[in-house]
Motif scaffolding. Structure first.
Motif, PDB file in Angstrom:
ATOM      1  N   ASP A   1       0.817  -1.213   0.000  1.00  0.00           N
ATOM      2  CA  ASP A   1       0.000   0.000   0.000  1.00  0.00           C
ATOM      3  C   ASP A   1       0.855   1.269   0.000  1.00  0.00           C
ATOM      4  O   ASP A   1       0.405   2.318  -0.458  1.00  0.00           O
ATOM      5  N   ALA A   2       2.090   1.174   0.483  1.00  0.00           N
ATOM      6  CA  ALA A   2       2.983   2.348   0.443  1.00  0.00           C
ATOM      7  C   ALA A   2       3.272   2.748  -0.999  1.00  0.00           C
ATOM      8  O   ALA A   2       3.359   3.935  -1.319  1.00  0.00           O
TER       9      ALA A   2
ATOM     10  N   HIS B   1       0.156   4.469  -2.361  1.00  0.00           N
ATOM     11  CA  HIS B   1       0.067   5.810  -1.787  1.00  0.00           C
ATOM     12  C   HIS B   1       1.061   6.762  -2.463  1.00  0.00           C
ATOM     13  O   HIS B   1       0.731   7.926  -2.733  1.00  0.00           O
TER      14      HIS B   1
ATOM     15  N   PHE C   1      -0.399   7.673  -5.857  1.00  0.00           N
ATOM     16  CA  PHE C   1      -1.534   8.577  -5.685  1.00  0.00           C
ATOM     17  C   PHE C   1      -1.058   9.977  -5.313  1.00  0.00           C
ATOM     18  O   PHE C   1      -1.557  10.970  -5.839  1.00  0.00           O
ATOM     19  N   THR C   2      -0.075  10.068  -4.438  1.00  0.00           N
ATOM     20  CA  THR C   2       0.465  11.365  -4.019  1.00  0.00           C
ATOM     21  C   THR C   2       1.073  12.104  -5.206  1.00  0.00           C
ATOM     22  O   THR C   2       0.881  13.315  -5.352  1.00  0.00           O
TER      23      THR C   2
ATOM     24  N   ARG D   1      -1.763  13.440  -7.380  1.00  0.00           N
ATOM     25  CA  ARG D   1      -2.532  14.482  -6.698  1.00  0.00           C
ATOM     26  C   ARG D   1      -1.780  15.802  -6.625  1.00  0.00           C
ATOM     27  O   ARG D   1      -2.386  16.873  -6.699  1.00  0.00           O
TER      28      ARG D   1
END
Length: 192
Positions: free
Chosen positions: A54-55, A58, A61-62, A65
């Motif tokens: 999941d890191a 993330h 996604f970061t 974004r």
């Protein structure tokens, strides 16, 4: 007296059979509890690897974004693990799928997480360029676009004026210290 002697002689073999049955069943119970412990341990290890992967999701996604400009998404960004195309023939097990990926530093458990971000388009450049086919979704009602929900269903209504949302897939895989591995993916939709 012969009946009494017969009864004393049969008790020993019956007891030996009962002891043998108890020994076999105790061995089976020991093996069953050991395999249950190993299964539980493997499930916990798999869950820890998934959490570590999941890191990577993330991080992807970061990046999407916090872009400075959306023009950065038109071409590959190797420093961010971003690839502006995704071949429909590739899967996560295809070696070319991972070209341009980034590997995060090992976490406290020794897990190495690798991730890559793909824009789901056949070619780099603008999504609406000639021959470029991209996976898109119409914009969310009320998010952008001047028309009310349902207005475009009229026969005389024009098409939506706002741009669709493009699909980006973030794929992360983790290699655990005991040789285990997990692959996870997330699809992110973002306007062009």
């Amino acid at each position: 007296m012969s009946t009494y002697t017969f009864q004393r002689g049969i008790a020993l073999p019956i007891m030996l059979i009962m002891l043998a049955v108890m020994m076999v069943s105790s061995i089976y119970l020991l093996r069953a509890s050991t395999s249950t412990t190993l299964t539980t341990s493997n499930l916990a290890y798999d869950a820890a690897l998934t959490k570590a992967a999941d890191a990577g999701l993330h991080a992807g996604f970061t990046y999407l974004r916090n872009l400075a400009t959306k023009a950065d998404l038109l071409a590959d960004q190797p420093a961010a693990g971003y690839v502006a195309t995704l071949s429909p023939a590739w899967t996560a097990s295809t070696p070319n799928f991972w070209l341009g990926s980034l590997t995060l530093p090992a976490d406290g458990d020794g897990n190495r997480v690798e991730y890559v971000i793909h824009r789901m388009c056949n070619f780099a450049g603008p999504f609406d360029a000639n021959n470029n086919k991209c996976q898109t979704t119409s914009p969310r009602p009320g998010a952008t676009g001047p028309r009310a929900l349902g207005e475009t269903l009229r026969v005389d209504a024009p098409n939506l004026a706002s741009a669709p949302q493009l699909h980006y897939v973030v794929t992360a895989r983790v290699f655990g210290p005991r040789g285990g591995g997990v692959v996870t993916q997330a699809v992110i939709m973002k306007g062009p």
